[in-house]
Design a protein around this motif. Structure first.
Motif, PDB file in Angstrom:
ATOM      1  N   ARG A  18       0.828  -1.208   0.000  1.00 38.79           N
ATOM      2  CA  ARG A  18       0.000   0.000   0.000  1.00 38.79           C
ATOM      3  C   ARG A  18       0.859   1.253   0.000  1.00 38.79           C
ATOM      4  NH1 ARG A  18      -3.224  -3.204   3.541  1.00 38.79           N
ATOM      5  NH2 ARG A  18      -2.486  -2.067   5.370  1.00 38.79           N
ATOM      6  N   LEU A  19       1.930   1.236   0.764  1.00 40.30           N
ATOM      7  CA  LEU A  19       2.834   2.387   0.776  1.00 40.30           C
ATOM      8  C   LEU A  19       3.463   2.575  -0.603  1.00 40.30           C
ATOM      9  CD1 LEU A  19       4.156   4.679   2.341  1.00 40.30           C
ATOM     10  CD2 LEU A  19       5.921   3.050   3.077  1.00 40.30           C
ATOM     11  N   ALA A  20       3.857   1.485  -1.240  1.00 41.99           N
ATOM     12  CA  ALA A  20       4.448   1.566  -2.582  1.00 41.99           C
ATOM     13  C   ALA A  20       3.431   2.109  -3.592  1.00 41.99           C
ATOM     14  CB  ALA A  20       4.955   0.197  -3.024  1.00 41.99           C
ATOM     15  N   VAL A  21       2.191   1.655  -3.496  1.00 42.45           N
ATOM     16  CA  VAL A  21       1.135   2.133  -4.404  1.00 42.45           C
ATOM     17  C   VAL A  21       0.922   3.626  -4.184  1.00 42.45           C
ATOM     18  CG1 VAL A  21      -1.344   2.044  -4.894  1.00 42.45           C
ATOM     19  CG2 VAL A  21      -0.049  -0.081  -4.640  1.00 42.45           C
ATOM     20  N   PHE A  22       0.800   4.035  -2.936  1.00 37.43           N
ATOM     21  CA  PHE A  22       0.554   5.442  -2.647  1.00 37.43           C
ATOM     22  C   PHE A  22       1.705   6.313  -3.135  1.00 37.43           C
ATOM     23  CE2 PHE A  22       0.468   9.228   0.065  1.00 37.43           C
ATOM     24  CZ  PHE A  22      -0.803   9.680  -0.246  1.00 37.43           C
ATOM     25  N   ARG A  23       2.928   5.897  -2.888  1.00 33.12           N
ATOM     26  CA  ARG A  23       4.082   6.683  -3.340  1.00 33.12           C
ATOM     27  C   ARG A  23       4.134   6.760  -4.860  1.00 33.12           C
ATOM     28  NH1 ARG A  23       9.540   5.639  -0.794  1.00 33.12           N
ATOM     29  NH2 ARG A  23       9.796   7.741  -1.585  1.00 33.12           N
ATOM     30  N   LEU A  24       3.783   5.672  -5.545  1.00 28.20           N
ATOM     31  CA  LEU A  24       3.740   5.677  -7.006  1.00 28.20           C
ATOM     32  C   LEU A  24       2.677   6.659  -7.499  1.00 28.20           C
ATOM     33  CD1 LEU A  24       4.751   4.426  -9.700  1.00 28.20           C
ATOM     34  CD2 LEU A  24       2.928   2.720  -9.419  1.00 28.20           C
ATOM     35  N   LEU A  25       1.529   6.670  -6.844  1.00 29.17           N
ATOM     36  CA  LEU A  25       0.466   7.587  -7.251  1.00 29.17           C
ATOM     37  C   LEU A  25       0.824   9.043  -6.963  1.00 29.17           C
ATOM     38  CD1 LEU A  25      -2.695   5.528  -6.266  1.00 29.17           C
ATOM     39  CD2 LEU A  25      -1.761   5.944  -8.565  1.00 29.17           C
ATOM     40  N   VAL A  26       1.536   9.281  -5.889  1.00 32.16           N
ATOM     41  CA  VAL A  26       2.016  10.639  -5.602  1.00 32.16           C
ATOM     42  C   VAL A  26       2.960  11.074  -6.723  1.00 32.16           C
ATOM     43  CG1 VAL A  26       3.472  12.019  -4.051  1.00 32.16           C
ATOM     44  CG2 VAL A  26       1.678  10.549  -3.110  1.00 32.16           C
ATOM     45  N   ALA A  35      -5.179   1.056 -13.070  1.00 31.99           N
ATOM     46  CA  ALA A  35      -4.890  -0.053 -12.154  1.00 31.99           C
ATOM     47  C   ALA A  35      -3.918  -1.049 -12.771  1.00 31.99           C
ATOM     48  CB  ALA A  35      -6.182  -0.747 -11.739  1.00 31.99           C
ATOM     49  N   GLY A  36      -4.106  -1.372 -14.038  1.00 30.73           N
ATOM     50  CA  GLY A  36      -3.212  -2.324 -14.696  1.00 30.73           C
ATOM     51  C   GLY A  36      -1.783  -1.837 -14.745  1.00 30.73           C
ATOM     52  N   GLU A  37      -1.613  -0.555 -14.980  1.00 29.54           N
ATOM     53  CA  GLU A  37      -0.273   0.026 -15.023  1.00 29.54           C
ATOM     54  C   GLU A  37       0.378  -0.008 -13.639  1.00 29.54           C
ATOM     55  OE1 GLU A  37       1.923   4.172 -16.427  1.00 29.54           O
ATOM     56  OE2 GLU A  37      -0.249   3.988 -16.615  1.00 29.54           O
ATOM     57  N   ILE A  38      -0.411   0.256 -12.608  1.00 29.89           N
ATOM     58  CA  ILE A  38       0.108   0.179 -11.236  1.00 29.89           C
ATOM     59  C   ILE A  38       0.562  -1.247 -10.948  1.00 29.89           C
ATOM     60  CG2 ILE A  38      -0.463   0.376  -8.785  1.00 29.89           C
ATOM     61  CD1 ILE A  38      -2.601   2.481  -9.637  1.00 29.89           C
ATOM     62  N   ALA A  39      -0.278  -2.221 -11.291  1.00 31.57           N
ATOM     63  CA  ALA A  39       0.039  -3.631 -11.042  1.00 31.57           C
ATOM     64  C   ALA A  39       1.321  -4.033 -11.758  1.00 31.57           C
ATOM     65  CB  ALA A  39      -1.122  -4.517 -11.480  1.00 31.57           C
ATOM     66  N   ARG A  40       1.461  -3.640 -13.016  1.00 28.08           N
ATOM     67  CA  ARG A  40       2.671  -3.990 -13.780  1.00 28.08           C
ATOM     68  C   ARG A  40       3.909  -3.298 -13.218  1.00 28.08           C
ATOM     69  NH1 ARG A  40      -1.119  -3.719 -17.710  1.00 28.08           N
ATOM     70  NH2 ARG A  40      -0.695  -1.548 -18.230  1.00 28.08           N
ATOM     71  N   THR A  41       3.789  -2.028 -12.904  1.00 26.36           N
ATOM     72  CA  THR A  41       4.935  -1.263 -12.400  1.00 26.36           C
ATOM     73  C   THR A  41       5.456  -1.829 -11.093  1.00 26.36           C
ATOM     74  OG1 THR A  41       4.121   0.744 -13.485  1.00 26.36           O
ATOM     75  CG2 THR A  41       5.720   1.040 -11.711  1.00 26.36           C
ATOM     76  N   LEU A  42       4.543  -2.213 -10.209  1.00 29.32           N
ATOM     77  CA  LEU A  42       4.946  -2.682  -8.879  1.00 29.32           C
ATOM     78  C   LEU A  42       4.975  -4.201  -8.753  1.00 29.32           C
ATOM     79  CD1 LEU A  42       2.979  -0.103  -6.684  1.00 29.32           C
ATOM     80  CD2 LEU A  42       5.409  -0.055  -7.332  1.00 29.32           C
ATOM     81  N   ALA A  45      -0.039  -8.623  -7.987  1.00 29.56           N
ATOM     82  CA  ALA A  45      -1.150  -9.334  -8.618  1.00 29.56           C
ATOM     83  C   ALA A  45      -2.395  -8.444  -8.616  1.00 29.56           C
ATOM     84  CB  ALA A  45      -1.435 -10.629  -7.872  1.00 29.56           C
ATOM     85  N   PRO A  46      -3.164  -8.456  -9.712  1.00 31.98           N
ATOM     86  CA  PRO A  46      -4.343  -7.579  -9.805  1.00 31.98           C
ATOM     87  C   PRO A  46      -5.332  -7.715  -8.646  1.00 31.98           C
ATOM     88  CG  PRO A  46      -3.845  -8.504 -11.949  1.00 31.98           C
ATOM     89  CD  PRO A  46      -2.937  -9.188 -10.960  1.00 31.98           C
ATOM     90  N   ASN A  47      -5.594  -8.930  -8.197  1.00 36.23           N
ATOM     91  CA  ASN A  47      -6.547  -9.077  -7.090  1.00 36.23           C
ATOM     92  C   ASN A  47      -5.979  -8.500  -5.788  1.00 36.23           C
ATOM     93  OD1 ASN A  47      -4.699 -11.187  -7.003  1.00 36.23           O
ATOM     94  ND2 ASN A  47      -6.130 -12.580  -6.008  1.00 36.23           N
ATOM     95  N   THR A  48      -4.683  -8.651  -5.572  1.00 36.27           N
ATOM     96  CA  THR A  48      -4.033  -8.065  -4.404  1.00 36.27           C
ATOM     97  C   THR A  48      -4.063  -6.546  -4.503  1.00 36.27           C
ATOM     98  OG1 THR A  48      -2.573  -9.977  -4.171  1.00 36.27           O
ATOM     99  CG2 THR A  48      -1.863  -7.945  -3.091  1.00 36.27           C
ATOM    100  N   LEU A  49      -3.761  -6.021  -5.687  1.00 41.61           N
ATOM    101  CA  LEU A  49      -3.783  -4.578  -5.891  1.00 41.61           C
ATOM    102  C   LEU A  49      -5.175  -4.014  -5.629  1.00 41.61           C
ATOM    103  CD1 LEU A  49      -2.452  -1.920  -6.720  1.00 41.61           C
ATOM    104  CD2 LEU A  49      -3.057  -2.482  -9.086  1.00 41.61           C
ATOM    105  N   SER A  50      -6.187  -4.705  -6.096  1.00 48.24           N
ATOM    106  CA  SER A  50      -7.560  -4.255  -5.893  1.00 48.24           C
ATOM    107  C   SER A  50      -7.859  -4.094  -4.408  1.00 48.24           C
ATOM    108  CB  SER A  50      -8.530  -5.243  -6.533  1.00 48.24           C
ATOM    109  OG  SER A  50      -9.845  -4.827  -6.327  1.00 48.24           O
ATOM    110  N   ALA A  51      -7.448  -5.048  -3.609  1.00 49.50           N
ATOM    111  CA  ALA A  51      -7.663  -4.977  -2.163  1.00 49.50           C
ATOM    112  C   ALA A  51      -6.887  -3.805  -1.559  1.00 49.50           C
ATOM    113  CB  ALA A  51      -7.249  -6.286  -1.505  1.00 49.50           C
ATOM    114  N   GLN A  52      -5.648  -3.608  -2.018  1.00 48.49           N
ATOM    115  CA  GLN A  52      -4.821  -2.517  -1.486  1.00 48.49           C
ATOM    116  C   GLN A  52      -5.423  -1.152  -1.835  1.00 48.49           C
ATOM    117  OE1 GLN A  52      -3.154  -3.770   0.558  1.00 48.49           O
ATOM    118  NE2 GLN A  52      -1.874  -5.437  -0.098  1.00 48.49           N
ATOM    119  N   LEU A  53      -5.885  -1.013  -3.083  1.00 47.96           N
ATOM    120  CA  LEU A  53      -6.493   0.249  -3.516  1.00 47.96           C
ATOM    121  C   LEU A  53      -7.791   0.516  -2.754  1.00 47.96           C
ATOM    122  CD1 LEU A  53      -5.821   0.005  -7.336  1.00 47.96           C
ATOM    123  CD2 LEU A  53      -4.917   1.767  -5.788  1.00 47.96           C
TER     124      LEU A  53
END
Length: 113
Positions: A18-26, A35-42, A45-53
């Motif tokens: 979650r911290l990595a996702v937030f920092r990437l979005l910042v 979402a797909g780009e976030i998943a690929r960059t970091l 897995a898409p289902n894990t990313l969905s839960a984190q987002l």
């Protein structure tokens, strides 16, 4: 800001992905990322990313907007700024020069691209 809001936001950030996702979005700025780009960059897995987002969104740190078949996610800079202000609002104890770097850094929150 109420303490419970700050605790929820800090809790949402207190996990590696979650911290990595937030920092990437910042870093992505107000335009955000799909979402797909976030998943690929970091490499999340898409289902894990969905839960984190979902957790970040529930905490008010991330916004989303549907654009065609994609959902774009962006950091909520106002919420992030509110959290930072809350964390340092009683800072300095008569030494305002201590808080100058923080104040300068948060100026971006009003004018980020």
């Amino acid at each position: 800001m109420e303490s419970i809001t700050a605790i929820n936001r800090l809790s949402a950030l207190a996990q590696t992905n979650r911290l990595a996702v937030f920092r990437l979005l910042v870093k992505a700025g107000k335009s955000g990322m799909a979402a797909g780009e976030i998943a690929r960059t970091l490499a999340i897995a898409p289902n894990t990313l969905s839960a984190q987002l979902n957790i970040l969104s529930h905490a008010g740190l991330v916004t989303s907007v549907r654009e065609g078949r994609s959902i774009l996610y962006a950091a909520d800079f106002q919420s992030m700024g509110d959290l930072l202000v809350y964390l340092v609002e009683d800072c300095c104890n008569g030494n305002p020069d201590i808080c100058v770097p923080i104040a300068e850094a948060t100026k971006c929150l009003q004018g980020c691209p």
